[in-house]
Enzyme design. Structure first.
Site, PDB file in Angstrom:
ATOM      1  N   LYS A 148     -61.145 -14.259  20.301  1.00  0.00           N
ATOM      2  CA  LYS A 148     -60.200 -14.267  21.323  1.00  0.00           C
ATOM      3  C   LYS A 148     -59.191 -13.204  21.159  1.00  0.00           C
ATOM      4  CE  LYS A 148     -56.255 -16.456  22.049  1.00  0.00           C
ATOM      5  NZ  LYS A 148     -55.627 -15.258  23.033  1.00  0.00           N
ATOM      6  N   GLU A 189     -53.992 -12.300  25.382  1.00  0.00           N
ATOM      7  CA  GLU A 189     -54.149 -12.507  26.923  1.00  0.00           C
ATOM      8  C   GLU A 189     -53.350 -11.101  27.562  1.00  0.00           C
ATOM      9  OE1 GLU A 189     -52.593 -14.351  24.556  1.00  0.00           O
ATOM     10  OE2 GLU A 189     -50.579 -14.786  25.089  1.00  0.00           O
ATOM     11  N   GLY A 221     -51.277 -11.920  14.045  1.00  0.00           N
ATOM     12  CA  GLY A 221     -49.920 -12.266  15.073  1.00  0.00           C
ATOM     13  C   GLY A 221     -48.926 -12.516  14.558  1.00  0.00           C
ATOM     14  N   GLY A 260     -49.007 -18.056  13.348  1.00  0.00           N
ATOM     15  CA  GLY A 260     -49.706 -18.024  11.957  1.00  0.00           C
ATOM     16  C   GLY A 260     -49.324 -19.322  11.347  1.00  0.00           C
ATOM     17  N   GLU A 305     -52.517 -12.392   9.126  1.00  0.00           N
ATOM     18  CA  GLU A 305     -51.692 -11.050   8.885  1.00  0.00           C
ATOM     19  C   GLU A 305     -50.581 -11.234   9.729  1.00  0.00           C
ATOM     20  OE1 GLU A 305     -52.640  -8.375   7.170  1.00  0.00           O
ATOM     21  OE2 GLU A 305     -54.524  -9.162   6.245  1.00  0.00           O
ATOM     22  N   CYS A 334     -46.206  -4.213  13.159  1.00  0.00           N
ATOM     23  CA  CYS A 334     -45.848  -5.046  12.021  1.00  0.00           C
ATOM     24  C   CYS A 334     -45.414  -4.104  10.767  1.00  0.00           C
ATOM     25  CB  CYS A 334     -47.429  -5.819  11.565  1.00  0.00           C
ATOM     26  SG  CYS A 334     -48.733  -4.623  11.217  1.00  0.00           S
TER      27      CYS A 334
HETATM   28  P1  NAD Z   1     -48.591 -13.797  18.675  1.00  0.00           P
HETATM   29  O1  NAD Z   1     -48.521 -14.459  17.431  1.00  0.00           O
HETATM   30  O2  NAD Z   1     -47.706 -14.204  20.068  1.00  0.00           O
HETATM   31  O3  NAD Z   1     -50.267 -13.810  19.386  1.00  0.00           O
HETATM   32  C1  NAD Z   1     -51.107 -13.456  18.602  1.00  0.00           C
HETATM   33  C2  NAD Z   1     -52.427 -14.161  19.190  1.00  0.00           C
HETATM   34  O4  NAD Z   1     -52.363 -15.594  18.852  1.00  0.00           O
HETATM   35  C3  NAD Z   1     -52.718 -14.134  20.623  1.00  0.00           C
HETATM   36  O5  NAD Z   1     -54.285 -13.642  20.750  1.00  0.00           O
HETATM   37  C4  NAD Z   1     -52.311 -15.138  21.192  1.00  0.00           C
HETATM   38  O6  NAD Z   1     -53.053 -15.697  22.408  1.00  0.00           O
HETATM   39  C5  NAD Z   1     -52.709 -15.952  20.198  1.00  0.00           C
HETATM   40  N1  NAD Z   1     -52.133 -17.436  20.162  1.00  0.00           N
HETATM   41  C6  NAD Z   1     -50.986 -17.898  20.659  1.00  0.00           C
HETATM   42  N2  NAD Z   1     -50.620 -19.022  20.398  1.00  0.00           N
HETATM   43  C7  NAD Z   1     -51.663 -19.511  19.812  1.00  0.00           C
HETATM   44  C8  NAD Z   1     -51.957 -20.907  18.985  1.00  0.00           C
HETATM   45  N3  NAD Z   1     -51.146 -21.880  19.212  1.00  0.00           N
HETATM   46  N4  NAD Z   1     -53.096 -21.037  18.627  1.00  0.00           N
HETATM   47  C9  NAD Z   1     -54.137 -19.986  18.306  1.00  0.00           C
HETATM   48  N5  NAD Z   1     -53.814 -18.815  18.558  1.00  0.00           N
HETATM   49  C10 NAD Z   1     -52.802 -18.440  19.422  1.00  0.00           C
HETATM   50  O7  NAD Z   1     -48.327 -12.215  18.538  1.00  0.00           O
HETATM   51  P2  NAD Z   1     -48.496 -11.099  19.447  1.00  0.00           P
HETATM   52  O8  NAD Z   1     -47.182 -11.193  19.961  1.00  0.00           O
HETATM   53  O9  NAD Z   1     -49.601 -10.995  20.123  1.00  0.00           O
HETATM   54  O10 NAD Z   1     -48.342  -9.667  18.212  1.00  0.00           O
HETATM   55  C11 NAD Z   1     -47.058  -9.350  17.813  1.00  0.00           C
HETATM   56  C12 NAD Z   1     -47.040  -9.986  16.158  1.00  0.00           C
HETATM   57  O11 NAD Z   1     -48.175  -9.771  15.314  1.00  0.00           O
HETATM   58  C13 NAD Z   1     -45.774  -9.539  15.232  1.00  0.00           C
HETATM   59  O12 NAD Z   1     -45.076 -10.497  14.612  1.00  0.00           O
HETATM   60  C14 NAD Z   1     -46.243  -8.493  14.357  1.00  0.00           C
HETATM   61  O13 NAD Z   1     -45.852  -8.290  13.257  1.00  0.00           O
HETATM   62  C15 NAD Z   1     -47.711  -9.317  14.170  1.00  0.00           C
HETATM   63  N6  NAD Z   1     -48.806  -8.292  13.779  1.00  0.00           N
HETATM   64  C16 NAD Z   1     -49.090  -8.259  12.399  1.00  0.00           C
HETATM   65  C17 NAD Z   1     -50.096  -7.291  11.608  1.00  0.00           C
HETATM   66  C18 NAD Z   1     -50.489  -7.343  10.338  1.00  0.00           C
HETATM   67  O14 NAD Z   1     -51.623  -6.660  10.177  1.00  0.00           O
HETATM   68  N7  NAD Z   1     -49.768  -7.994   9.407  1.00  0.00           N
HETATM   69  C19 NAD Z   1     -50.667  -6.391  12.727  1.00  0.00           C
HETATM   70  C20 NAD Z   1     -50.175  -6.504  14.160  1.00  0.00           C
HETATM   71  C21 NAD Z   1     -49.326  -7.668  14.524  1.00  0.00           C
END
Ligand code: NAD
Length: 511
Positions: free
Chosen positions: A192, A195, A245, A250, A267, A301
């Site tokens: 997934k 969005e 994310g 997480g 991650e 990140c």
């Molecule tokens: P997010 O957590 O908002 O979304 C990530 C994904 O999770 C999306 O596909 C979203 O649709 C999905 N999601 C949202 N709610 C969910 C739920 N309840 N259950 C399952 N899936 C759900 O993150 P974002 O805004 O897309 O990305 C930015 C974040 O990601 C920042 O905190 C960044 O630090 C982190 N990030 C970490 C790494 C790493 O390797 N550590 C790399 C890139 C980004």
């Protein structure tokens, strides 16, 4: 005060028709049963660039069951590592052959500059090639010293169906940090994408089919976290969730996954610091701080959103960072010369500004930027390069992942203090140290609470070198051999050769 280096619009005209994305379930492209769709508006150009099927729980469920059937049928899990590697290598070639299409959509959906998107899409092919090489190296252990007549094997087997949930900030790159490794291990998957950036994942789905991946081995469901993501995290037929994310989501995934005790690899966010000692190459350090702060507009990140600099050199170092910041080319992401593009959404731009305002209320001073950025001919989703000084360790600017082009400067007197400051957040993704002394670099590296420590560099990464977070930056590892092993279950097989086992029930039982 000299101007910032702004690149105005180059007049790029996006395609009249948006890219149409559908789900890939059991080898077939399909819309949602209820016909729902959602659109992505380009952060930089303000126009609709993609329209995607919006998945419901029904599509998520169908995709998981397709992955489960494919896994159980052995069409992928049961073939040789050599055969899997052959498909993954074909995918790598196809990524390179189709890069231009993917790069443009990656830019338009994410707002990142085209030169950077090119590096990520073409660089991702190397992740596929590296994963292909690992597919042929899976092996466990054997034990031949367990006593007479005993031998044991420890097998490594694919864990099963893996849900892969990705963020918007590096859509294709992060997908390629997960999917080829899961496939190399023999797993089947449901992906997934965010969005906000679904389209390059859909394009990859086309390439997987072209490369000969059997139906059902990789399924793609488009849509939001609710309900698609949460079904993928909760479903009992899913053996593992691999998520990148925010720390907030997480934690939600961990909670939902706990019900079936599935494996969860996370991650998550970071509040990473670069620590600068006076004996370092200060020119190189200042450049790395500027790179670490503004790369991907700080929506990274691994962004180095904190710099912890020795008091004796702090003033001159900040002056150098500010001078370099003014030269960084912010603006139109379709311009080849642009280094920093747009903020992902209008709401996030507002949020970044709120963080900067709150930092000032908490005593920090803005020495550069501090507000939205106007780029001629483009949307208003840009933010100025921003440097905050006099940041104390407990305030939001030192603790929270602002996820924007904002640097918080703090100072230290001793290595002890530098380590304490670097470790003083809930996050533990990465850290950096700049010094000419290998002893200083090593001592800092050993004491930093972080999954990765860079010394005299920043954000250099390799498919071979594993990556992941400590503390609230995550659990589990990605890429490298450790990342590959996450997708495998370990099974011990204990064998007795011959009928020599001492009986548990003997004649004495009758007495
Ligand atoms: P997010 O957590 O908002 O979304 C990530 C994904 O999770 C999306 O596909 C979203 O649709 C999905 N999601 C949202 N709610 C969910 C739920 N309840 N259950 C399952 N899936 C759900 O993150 P974002 O805004 O897309 O990305 C930015 C974040 O990601 C920042 O905190 C960044 O630090 C982190 N990030 C970490 C790494 C790493 O390797 N550590 C790399 C890139 C980004």
């Amino acid at each position: 005060m000299s101007e910032l280096a702004i690149r105005p619009s180059i007049g790029f005209v996006p395609a009249a028709e948006p890219f149409e994305g559908r789900h890939l379930i059991d080898g077939a492209w399909q819309g949602s049963a209820d016909g729902a769709t959602f659109e992505r508006i380009s952060p930089s150009h303000g126009v609709v660039v993609s329209r995607s099927a919006q998945g419901s729980a029904a599509e998520a469920e169908a995709a998981v069951l397709a992955a489960e059937r494919a896994f159980d049928a052995g069409v992928w899990s049961g073939i040789s590592g050599k055969e899997r590697a052959t498909v993954l290598l074909k995918v790598a070639d196809l990524i390179e052959a189709n890069a231009d299409r993917m790069i443009e959509l990656e830019v338009l959906e994410s707002g990142k500059p085209i030169a950077q998107a090119r590096g990520e899409v073409t660089g991702a092919a190397d992740l596929w090639r590296y994963a292909a090489s690992l597919a042929r190296t899976v092996h466990g252990d054997s034990h031949d010293t367990l006593g007479e007549d005993m031998v044991a094997m420890v097998l490594k087997q694919p864990i099963g169906v893996v849900s892969i949930i990705t963020p918007w900030n590096f859509p294709f790159w992060i997908l390629s940090q997960k999917l080829p490794f899961a496939l190399a291990a023999g797993c089947t998957c449901v992906v997934k994408p965010s969005e906000m950036t679904p389209s390059t994942t859909v394009m990859l789905g086309e390439l997987l089919i072209e490369a000969g991946l059997p139906a059902g081995v990789c399924n793609i469901v488009l849509g939001y976290g609710e309900p698609v993501g949460s079904v993928l995290a909760a479903h009992k037929s899913v053996a593992m969730v691999s998520f990148t994310g925010s720390t907030r989501v997480g934690k939600m995934i961990s909670e939902v996954a706990a019900d079936t005790l599935k494996k969860v690899a996370l991650e998550l966010g970071g509040k990473n610091a670069q620590v600068i000692f006076p004996d370092a190459d200060l020119e190189a350090a200042a450049d790395a701080v500027v790179f670490g702060t503004y790369f991907n507009v700080g929506q990274c990140c691994n962004g180095s959103s904190r710099v912890i600099v020795h008091k004796d050199i702090a003033e001159a170092f900040v002056e150098r960072v500010v001078a370099l910041s003014r030269k960084v080319r912010f603006g139109d992401p379709m311009d080849e010369a642009t280094q920093v593009g747009a903020i992902v959404t209008e709401a996030h731009n507002v949020q970044i500004h709120k963080h900067v305002e709150a930092a000032q209320v908490a005593g920090a001073k803005v020495v550069l930027g501090g507000g939205p950025l106007n780029v001629d001919g483009l949307s208003d989703q840009f933010y100025q390069p921003t440097v905050l000084i006099d940041v104390s360790a407990h305030i939001g600017a030192a603790q929270d992942e602002i996820f924007g082009p904002v640097l918080s400067v703090m100072t230290f007197d001793s290595l002890e203090e530098a380590v304490t400051l670097a470790n003083s957040t809930d996050y533990g993704l990465s850290a950096g140290v700049w010094s000419d002394s290998v002893h200083t670099c090593l001592e800092f590296s050993r004491r930093a609470e972080a999954g990765t420590v860079w010394t005299n560099t920043w954000m250099d990464g390799f498919p071979e070198v594993t990556f992941g977070g400590a503390k609230q930056s995550g659990q589990g590892r990605e890429i490298g051999r450790y990342g590959f092993e996450e997708f495998m279950e370990v099974k011990s097989v204990v064998m007795r050769i011959g009928n020599t086992r001492a009986r548990w029930v003997t004649d004495t039982n009758e007495e």
